[in-house]
Design a protein around this motif. Structure first.
Motif, short mmCIF file in Angstrom:
data_model
loop_
_atom_site.label_atom_id
_atom_site.label_comp_id
_atom_site.label_asym_id
_atom_site.label_seq_id
_atom_site.Cartn_x
_atom_site.Cartn_y
_atom_site.Cartn_z
N LEU A 75 0.73 -0.64 0.16
CA LEU A 75 0.04 -0.35 -0.34
C LEU A 75 0.46 1.02 0.27
O LEU A 75 0.39 1.81 -0.63
CB LEU A 75 -0.32 0.33 1.61
CG LEU A 75 -2.40 1.16 1.56
CD1 LEU A 75 -2.67 1.22 0.72
CD2 LEU A 75 -2.73 1.33 2.96
N PHE A 76 1.68 1.29 0.10
CA PHE A 76 3.01 2.62 0.80
C PHE A 76 3.62 2.43 -0.35
O PHE A 76 4.46 3.53 -0.80
CB PHE A 76 4.02 2.01 2.21
CG PHE A 76 2.66 2.30 3.39
CD1 PHE A 76 2.33 3.74 3.97
CD2 PHE A 76 2.23 0.90 3.30
CE1 PHE A 76 1.56 3.84 4.87
CE2 PHE A 76 1.68 1.01 5.16
CZ PHE A 76 0.80 2.23 5.63
N ASP A 77 3.90 1.55 -0.64
CA ASP A 77 5.03 0.92 -1.88
C ASP A 77 4.87 1.52 -3.36
O ASP A 77 5.24 1.04 -4.31
CB ASP A 77 5.64 -0.01 -1.96
CG ASP A 77 6.66 -0.71 -0.41
OD1 ASP A 77 6.81 0.22 -0.08
OD2 ASP A 77 6.81 -1.58 -0.65
N THR A 78 3.32 1.91 -3.83
CA THR A 78 3.41 1.83 -4.64
C THR A 78 2.59 3.60 -5.18
O THR A 78 3.03 3.50 -4.13
CB THR A 78 1.87 1.06 -5.07
OG1 THR A 78 0.28 1.60 -4.46
CG2 THR A 78 1.73 -0.44 -4.59
N SER A 79 2.36 3.80 -6.27
CA SER A 79 1.95 5.09 -6.43
C SER A 79 0.66 5.55 -5.67
O SER A 79 -0.13 6.94 -6.48
CB SER A 79 2.37 5.59 -7.80
OG SER A 79 1.06 4.27 -9.05
N ILE A 80 -0.16 4.94 -5.58
CA ILE A 80 -1.71 4.64 -5.82
C ILE A 80 -1.35 6.38 -4.52
O ILE A 80 -2.95 7.34 -4.69
CB ILE A 80 -1.41 3.78 -4.22
CG1 ILE A 80 -1.88 2.36 -5.10
CG2 ILE A 80 -3.52 4.02 -3.62
CD1 ILE A 80 -2.30 1.23 -4.38
N PHE A 81 -0.95 6.86 -3.21
CA PHE A 81 -0.78 7.83 -2.02
C PHE A 81 -0.90 9.10 -3.06
O PHE A 81 -1.50 9.80 -3.00
CB PHE A 81 0.04 7.97 -1.71
CG PHE A 81 -0.20 6.63 -0.06
CD1 PHE A 81 -1.38 6.02 -0.45
CD2 PHE A 81 0.87 6.94 0.56
CE1 PHE A 81 -1.35 4.56 0.56
CE2 PHE A 81 0.45 6.70 2.19
CZ PHE A 81 -0.66 5.27 2.05
N GLU A 82 -0.47 9.03 -4.49
CA GLU A 82 -0.19 10.34 -5.35
C GLU A 82 -1.69 10.41 -5.98
O GLU A 82 -1.93 11.53 -5.36
CB GLU A 82 0.86 10.22 -6.36
CG GLU A 82 1.49 11.78 -6.37
CD GLU A 82 1.58 12.69 -5.50
OE1 GLU A 82 1.61 14.16 -6.29
OE2 GLU A 82 2.55 12.03 -5.23
N GLY A 83 -1.89 9.47 -5.94
CA GLY A 83 -3.73 10.12 -7.23
C GLY A 83 -4.39 10.12 -6.09
O GLY A 83 -4.99 10.80 -6.09
N PHE A 84 -4.40 9.69 -4.74
CA PHE A 84 -5.56 9.57 -3.61
C PHE A 84 -5.52 10.86 -3.55
O PHE A 84 -6.32 11.28 -2.98
CB PHE A 84 -5.59 8.17 -2.71
CG PHE A 84 -6.01 8.38 -1.36
CD1 PHE A 84 -7.58 8.22 -1.44
CD2 PHE A 84 -5.42 9.05 -0.62
CE1 PHE A 84 -8.18 8.30 -0.88
CE2 PHE A 84 -6.72 9.40 0.36
CZ PHE A 84 -7.52 9.19 0.75
#
Length: 206
Positions: free
Chosen positions: A85-94
């Protein structure tokens, strides 16, 4: 992973399908089965359950993995693999969906709760005592139950439950799980609805 960032009227949330690889899912199933049969889950009153005037809002089984593995977290494949969950680009778009979501970059702690729903399992509308919540749903295919759908009831949003789907949202958004109905009534099966919940926090406390 198939990532979709969604804006609603009051907040933004992210849905990720195929969150884990097939190889990762095979590893996770070993731990899921360990807790399910024989039953090692705790009752709702023992696992950070939301309440309304003292009444429990959920009927499921769960275990707080950080407490269960407090002496050696490396023994848990779930706690190891859900780091992605922390290693991907998910946070940026979220973080671009809503001004509040930008705070996710300040979260330095997370806690994991593994839950399991069978016949009659549900979680009525509630809010979490963290800053953000990430839910990952896992079940055997073909699916052996109906119901168990996830929704944000105050915003009239319902998300279809899909195997290996993750949803990330602000914890203050009210959310619920509809009642689960198993296709067959068996004790201690592994055919129900699993949910790996990560509570993301700014500090060491909820």
């Amino acid at each position: 992973m198939l990532i979709e960032h969604i804006r609603s009227n009051n907040f933004g949330y992210t849905v990720v399908d195929d969150f884990y690889t097939n190889q990762e899912l095979d590893v996770l199933w070993g731990e899921l089965k360990y807790f399910t049969s024989p039953n090692r889950f705790f009752s709702p009153d023992m696992t950070f359950s939301a309440t309304d005037e003292g009444e429990l809002l959920k009927n499921n089984k769960s275990v707080p993995l950080d407490h269960f593995y407090q002496n050696n977290r490396r023994m848990s494949d779930i706690l190891r693999l859900n780091r992605k969950l922390f290693d991907t680009s998910i946070f940026e778009g979220f973080s671009n969906l809503h001004p509040y979501n930008q705070c996710i970059k300040e979260c330095s702690r997370d806690y994991t709760l593994l839950s399991y729903y069978e016949n009659g399992g549900y979680y009525n509308s509630h809010k979490d005592l963290s800053q953000f919540t990430a839910l990952t749903w896992i079940y055997k295919e073909p699916k052996m139950f109906s119901g168990g759908e996830f929704s944000f009831p105050e915003d009239n949003i319902e998300l279809e439950i899909k195997n290996n789907r993750m949803v990330l949202f602000p914890s203050w958004a009210s959310h619920k799980v509809s009642e689960v109905f198993m296709d067959q009534d068996q004790e201690y099966t592994t055919d129900g609805r699993y949910c790996i919940t990560q509570f993301l926090c700014f500090s060491s406390g909820y």
